[in-house]
Motif scaffolding. Structure first.
Motif, PDB file in Angstrom:
ATOM      1  N   LEU A   4       0.825  -1.234   0.039  1.00  0.00           N
ATOM      2  CA  LEU A   4      -0.066  -0.025   0.103  1.00  0.00           C
ATOM      3  C   LEU A   4       0.833   1.180  -0.035  1.00  0.00           C
ATOM      4  O   LEU A   4       1.732   1.416   0.861  1.00  0.00           O
ATOM      5  CB  LEU A   4      -0.980   0.019   1.252  1.00  0.00           C
ATOM      6  N   GLY A   5       0.762   2.123  -1.087  1.00  0.00           N
ATOM      7  CA  GLY A   5       1.337   3.382  -0.985  1.00  0.00           C
ATOM      8  C   GLY A   5       0.453   4.606  -1.083  1.00  0.00           C
ATOM      9  O   GLY A   5      -0.685   4.367  -1.724  1.00  0.00           O
ATOM     10  N   GLU A   6       0.804   5.734  -0.513  1.00  0.00           N
ATOM     11  CA  GLU A   6      -0.324   6.856  -0.373  1.00  0.00           C
ATOM     12  C   GLU A   6       0.752   8.122  -0.386  1.00  0.00           C
ATOM     13  O   GLU A   6       1.490   8.380   0.270  1.00  0.00           O
ATOM     14  CB  GLU A   6      -0.957   6.852   1.074  1.00  0.00           C
ATOM     15  N   SER A   7       0.347   8.988  -1.383  1.00  0.00           N
ATOM     16  CA  SER A   7       1.037  10.349  -1.670  1.00  0.00           C
ATOM     17  C   SER A   7      -0.079  11.570  -1.257  1.00  0.00           C
ATOM     18  O   SER A   7      -1.159  11.317  -1.810  1.00  0.00           O
ATOM     19  CB  SER A   7       1.609  10.418  -2.947  1.00  0.00           C
ATOM     20  N   SER A   8       0.302  12.477  -0.742  1.00  0.00           N
ATOM     21  CA  SER A   8      -0.629  13.510  -0.303  1.00  0.00           C
ATOM     22  C   SER A   8       0.240  14.762  -0.145  1.00  0.00           C
ATOM     23  O   SER A   8       1.661  14.840  -0.017  1.00  0.00           O
ATOM     24  CB  SER A   8      -1.299  13.356   0.838  1.00  0.00           C
ATOM     25  N   THR A  28       5.332  23.968  -0.153  1.00  0.00           N
ATOM     26  CA  THR A  28       4.662  22.807  -0.856  1.00  0.00           C
ATOM     27  C   THR A  28       5.415  21.483  -0.663  1.00  0.00           C
ATOM     28  O   THR A  28       6.771  21.541  -1.042  1.00  0.00           O
ATOM     29  CB  THR A  28       4.534  23.351  -2.257  1.00  0.00           C
ATOM     30  N   GLN A  29       5.134  20.560   0.007  1.00  0.00           N
ATOM     31  CA  GLN A  29       5.655  19.339  -0.114  1.00  0.00           C
ATOM     32  C   GLN A  29       4.933  18.255  -0.400  1.00  0.00           C
ATOM     33  O   GLN A  29       3.713  18.170  -0.258  1.00  0.00           O
ATOM     34  CB  GLN A  29       6.205  19.087   1.551  1.00  0.00           C
ATOM     35  N   LEU A  30       5.447  17.250  -0.647  1.00  0.00           N
ATOM     36  CA  LEU A  30       4.804  15.922  -0.864  1.00  0.00           C
ATOM     37  C   LEU A  30       4.896  14.650   0.098  1.00  0.00           C
ATOM     38  O   LEU A  30       6.311  14.710   0.769  1.00  0.00           O
ATOM     39  CB  LEU A  30       5.363  15.317  -2.184  1.00  0.00           C
ATOM     40  N   GLN A  31       4.280  14.033   0.661  1.00  0.00           N
ATOM     41  CA  GLN A  31       4.515  13.104   1.546  1.00  0.00           C
ATOM     42  C   GLN A  31       4.043  11.794   0.986  1.00  0.00           C
ATOM     43  O   GLN A  31       2.877  11.695   0.533  1.00  0.00           O
ATOM     44  CB  GLN A  31       3.624  13.358   2.950  1.00  0.00           C
ATOM     45  N   PHE A  32       5.116  10.767   1.116  1.00  0.00           N
ATOM     46  CA  PHE A  32       4.671   9.572   0.480  1.00  0.00           C
ATOM     47  C   PHE A  32       4.791   8.476   1.707  1.00  0.00           C
ATOM     48  O   PHE A  32       5.671   8.413   2.348  1.00  0.00           O
ATOM     49  CB  PHE A  32       5.497   9.083  -0.572  1.00  0.00           C
ATOM     50  N   GLU A  88      -1.953  -1.416  -3.880  1.00  0.00           N
ATOM     51  CA  GLU A  88      -2.768  -0.418  -3.793  1.00  0.00           C
ATOM     52  C   GLU A  88      -1.857   0.920  -3.856  1.00  0.00           C
ATOM     53  O   GLU A  88      -1.096   1.143  -3.045  1.00  0.00           O
ATOM     54  CB  GLU A  88      -3.636  -0.436  -2.835  1.00  0.00           C
ATOM     55  N   TYR A  89      -2.359   2.147  -4.742  1.00  0.00           N
ATOM     56  CA  TYR A  89      -2.058   3.359  -4.557  1.00  0.00           C
ATOM     57  C   TYR A  89      -2.918   4.257  -4.523  1.00  0.00           C
ATOM     58  O   TYR A  89      -3.823   4.179  -5.288  1.00  0.00           O
ATOM     59  CB  TYR A  89      -0.825   3.397  -5.615  1.00  0.00           C
TER      60      TYR A  89
END
Length: 673
Positions: A59-63, A70-74, A187-188
């Motif tokens: 399971l991966g999740e990006s937000s 501005t940052q991305l969190q994975f 799942e992503y």
């Protein structure tokens, strides 16, 4: 290259107490620590009983986060079952992350891992300790977090979770649904905010079990500082936005199986990638991101760890002047500089784009592909030549992406020099490369040469022809004894491979290994020619022999291809989903002349045959003829097209079936009555 081009975001959002998370999904299919008894008891995976391991859940999740710009969190959570010894390598993890000197970075944190085993009927849980996680610097910007899960053995279930926080919001993380072991559930999830428009690029062609997008309205508070004249004014308010919650799921994904003549699995794995196409903040004009190769090139030229190194290479002038002294021909100058770099710098085997210190690499006589070939480029420039670096995606890195400028899609640097309107592509990492030839790893369609204001794509081809010719005279005795004097001539890639093998092993060890021709055959008196003269044909001469019986036989069975028959078809699968890439044209010729024993005649011999693929893409000819009492065998294989589509696989497989069958046929000699 710096990817976060928006150094000052238009605002800093202060999210609700719960943060701008990714709500709206169904319950997680699994959570860390919820290993089931059934998973612990598993001894095989029914859809693929040969699998050494199976990824049970991934399971991966990006937000997006707006608390620090501005940052991305994975986030990722993965659970794997080890089924056989061959699957133990699934306990090794490499987590790449990126950092720059300007302070922008990616941070890997919250790394948690557990191994579960059943011992004496009880479940034993072993924790991954922090001191078992190591950081390794790959190059100027790339790092690796390396770890091996503890206590792993056949039967173990392992779990790992980690988070990556990234300042580079252009690089929304890709997700691979398919791996070298089967995957039960992958799942992503991505929560897309309205400011950024990403293209979704899907590879592999496998169907999704779930492919969903839900829109959720959310109001957040924000605060930012605005410049008003000479003063700074704090502003705040609230903003309502629509967040699109994407969900992609694949289940029961088979293991990706490597097949011969496949450039790179990453080109064909089932995965999803993202490309930032547009940025549009409220009340501002949209900024379009893709397709700007001119900006890409200009930025890389100014990059301190790339173009900046070339601009500050005057320390090479004295050495260069000595190399080209008395030379007026540009091509001679190129060859002198290339030979010097090849002889005085050793490649460390690493594929790199950036370099921290070109002078240090030069002084140490050691460097990555970038450092070796940037030294070459800089010296060519010092010699007054039109030389520029060329970015390449090697065959193992994947096919080049031409529709969007992304530095991550390249992994290697070579040198391009233009003389009299002709392009020369040079690589100084291989000491045994003839002038004008590139190593096979670089022959991957095309590369980006940074010439002019924007650069351009050029095909990755060399001037050297790749050919192999084996010829010999063979004598057969009535006992079946065979003695032959053979010559093998190689050009291009086969010559490079032979010379490199000799350099790695030493000539004595190479000859000793080559002399071992199998249980029946012996090679003796091996002589090597043109080992150092790279522009000439690499040649081996040797005696090949095979013992016979104690007495003469009424029938003699001879394998006409000696030790050079193609014993099996490299294409074993009935069908294939991926292209076949030979990399270079194939030109293999075998010419054998047999002196038959006195008192014997040919009872049976192979018939001549020809096989040709449509468009003359490949041709195989096998000629058998008697000339002046001698038997001649000529086998020729020409692969004229280097890339075959999957739809052509059936014809190519049958083509090789015929070749293998013909090489297996024997000559039968019968004693005259």
């Amino acid at each position: 290259m710096k990817t976060n081009v928006f150094c000052k975001p238009w605002l800093i959002l202060l999210c609700l107490a719960m943060g701008l998370s990714t709500p709206g999904f169904s319950a997680d299919p699994f959570k860390l620590g919820q290993v089931t008894p059934e998973e612990l008891k598993m001894t095989s995976y029914a859809p693929d009983t040969s699998a050494g391991a199976v990824i049970l859940y991934d399971l991966g999740e990006s937000s997006f986060r707006f608390t620090k710009g501005t940052q991305l969190q994975f986030k990722r959570i993965v659970r794997i079952k080890i089924l056989k010894k061959s699957g133990l390598n699934q306990a090794d993890f490499l987590i790449p992350y990126y950092r720059r000197r300007d302070g922008s970075k990616e941070v890997v944190e919250n790394v948690r891992g557990f191994t579960y085993n059943v011992e004496n009927g009880e479940t034993v849980k072993v924790k991954l300790e922090d001191n078992a996680i190591f950081d390794e610097k790959q190059d100027a910007n790339w790092y690796l977090k390396k770890l091996t899960m503890p206590g792993v053995k056949v039967g173990s279930v392992i779990e790992l979770s980690y988070t990556i926080t990234s300042d580079f919001f252009r690089l929304l993380r890709e997700w691979a649904f398919q791996h070298t072991v089967p995957v039960k559930w992958s799942e992503y999830r991505v929560g897309m905010v309205p400011f950024y428009d990403y293209k979704h690029i899907i590879y592999g062609g496998r169907p999704f079990h779930i492919k969903d997008a839900k829109v959720e309205r959310k109001t957040v508070a924000y605060a930012y500082t605005d410049d008003v004249g000479f003063a700074k004014v704090d502003k705040n308010g609230s903003l309502s936005m629509s967040i699109v919650q994407y969900q992609w799921v694949m289940k029961d994904v088979p293991a990706f199986t490597e097949e011969p003549y496949l450039t790179n699995a990453k080109d064909y794995l089932s995965k999803i990638e993202f490309e930032l196409a547009k940025v549009e903040y409220p009340e501002q004009k949209p900024v379009y991101m893709t397709g700007d190769w001119e900006s890409f090139t200009k930025e890389l030229v100014k990059e301190e760890e790339f173009g900046g190194q070339l601009a500050n290479a005057t320390f090479l002038k004295k050495t260069t002047d000595g190399l080209i002294a008395g030379k007026t021909d540009s091509l001679e100058k190129v060859k002198a500089v290339l030979n010097y770099v090849k002889s005085n710098m050793r490649w460390d085997g690493k594929h790199r784009i950036y370099t921290e210190n070109l002078r240090k690499a030069f002084d140490n006589h050691l460097g990555s592909s970038s450092e070796v070939n940037l030294v070459l480029t800089a010296m060519l420039r010092q010699a007054g030549l039109d030389a520029n670096p060329m970015l390449v995606s090697t065959r193992e890195h994947g096919r080049p992406v031409t529709n969007s400028p992304m530095i991550s899609k390249f992994d290697y640097v070579i040198s391009h020099v233009a003389i009299g309107g002709k392009n020369y592509l040079l690589d100084a990492t291989e000491k045994d490369l003839p002038f004008g030839m590139l190593p096979l790893r670089c022959l991957n369609v095309q590369g980006w040469v940074m010439t002019g204001t924007a650069g351009k794509w050029l095909p990755l081809t060399g001037t050297e022809r790749n050919a192999q010719l084996v010829s010999g005279n063979i004598k057969i005795q009535p006992t079946g004894e065979v003695s032959a004097l053979l010559t093998e001539d190689y050009r291009g890639v086969p010559a490079l491979q032979a010379r490199s093998a000799i350099r790695d092993k030493g000539q004595e060890a190479y000859i000793k290994e080559f002399a071992n021709a199998g249980t029946d055959w012996v090679r003796q008196g091996v002589k090597i020619h043109n080992l150092e003269n790279l522009q000439e044909t690499f040649k081996k001469e040797y005696q090949l022999s095979k013992t016979g019986e104690a007495a003469s036989s009424d029938l003699l069975y001879i394998s006409p291809m000696l030790t050079h028959a193609l014993g099996e078809n490299p294409f074993k699968l009935a069908t294939r989903l991926y292209p076949i890439d030979f990399g270079t044209p194939v030109d293999e010729t075998y010419m054998f002349t047999y002196q038959l024993p006195q008192g014997y005649e040919v009872e049976e011999m192979p018939k001549s045959a020809t096989a040709v693929l449509p468009g003359n893409a490949a041709k195989f000819s096998y000629v058998v003829q008697m000339t002046n009492g001698q038997l001649q065998i000529i086998s020729k294989l020409n692969i004229n097209k280097t890339l075959f589509e999957a739809s052509e696989y059936g014809n190519l497989r049958e083509f090789y079936n015929r070749l293998v069958a013909k090489h297996a046929e024997k000559i039968v000699l019968k004693k005259k009555s």
